[in-house]
Design a protein around this motif. Structure first.
Motif, short mmCIF file in Angstrom:
data_model
loop_
_atom_site.label_atom_id
_atom_site.label_comp_id
_atom_site.label_asym_id
_atom_site.label_seq_id
_atom_site.Cartn_x
_atom_site.Cartn_y
_atom_site.Cartn_z
N LEU A 137 0.78 -1.23 0.00
CA LEU A 137 0.00 0.00 0.00
C LEU A 137 0.82 1.28 0.00
CD1 LEU A 137 -2.73 -1.20 2.52
CD2 LEU A 137 -2.94 -1.02 0.04
N LEU A 138 1.99 1.26 0.62
CA LEU A 138 2.77 2.49 0.73
C LEU A 138 4.17 2.40 0.13
CD1 LEU A 138 1.84 3.57 4.38
CD2 LEU A 138 0.88 4.40 2.25
N GLY A 139 4.71 1.20 0.06
CA GLY A 139 6.08 1.07 -0.44
C GLY A 139 7.03 1.86 0.43
N LYS A 140 7.85 2.69 -0.17
CA LYS A 140 8.83 3.49 0.57
C LYS A 140 8.33 4.92 0.81
CE LYS A 140 12.37 0.61 0.69
NZ LYS A 140 12.91 0.10 1.91
N SER A 141 7.04 5.17 0.64
CA SER A 141 6.54 6.53 0.66
C SER A 141 6.58 7.19 2.04
CB SER A 141 5.11 6.59 0.10
OG SER A 141 4.21 5.90 0.94
#
Length: 143
Positions: A137-141
């Protein structure tokens, strides 16, 4: 009515607004899943708070607390690495400390814990890995 996890969009929002993540059952052994998951979450920018009554000192550079009630700061998510039969008590503790979310890791399911947490005003996620959900859902964000 059978338990149903929040939607992917709701889980994404939970992760984006996580605050402190208390990891109940976090092991100090680097080969354990709880350690690897917590380490990955920490490297993605989350604040991990280890909760384990048999470990003293630090895990992943963070002070270990014996119980949720001992944590001196607000808890957003209570991420649980304990067997299902122990989770109703963890749910009661999560409600008592005012956590926002009870998250039972993949393979951990307890309708009783879910009911306790929901009645106490917490969102509940069961049988899902927080690290996997974060990656999808977010990865590395977050960084």
């Amino acid at each position: 009515m059978a338990f149903e996890n929040p939607s992917r969009e709701e889980i994404k929002e939970i992760l984006e607004n996580a605050g402190n993540i208390a990891v109940v059952g976090l092991s100090d052994k680097t080969d354990r899943t709880s350690y690897m998951v917590a380490q990955a979450m920490q490297s993605n920018g989350y604040r991990i708070v280890p909760v384990n009554p048999v470990v003293q000192g630090q895990i992943l550079g963070e002070q270990v607390y014996a119980a949720l009630a001992d944590v001196p700061e607000p808890i957003g998510i209570v991420n649980v690495f304990r067997r299902s039969e122990y989770t109703p008590e963890v749910a009661r503790e999560a409600v008592a400390v005012g956590a926002k979310v009870l998250w039972l890791q993949q393979g951990i399911i307890s309708e009783e814990a879910a009911k306790i947490a929901e009645e106490g005003g917490l969102k509940v996620i069961m049988d899902r890995c927080i690290k996997v959900e974060d990656s999808i859902l977010l990865g590395k964000s977050r960084q």
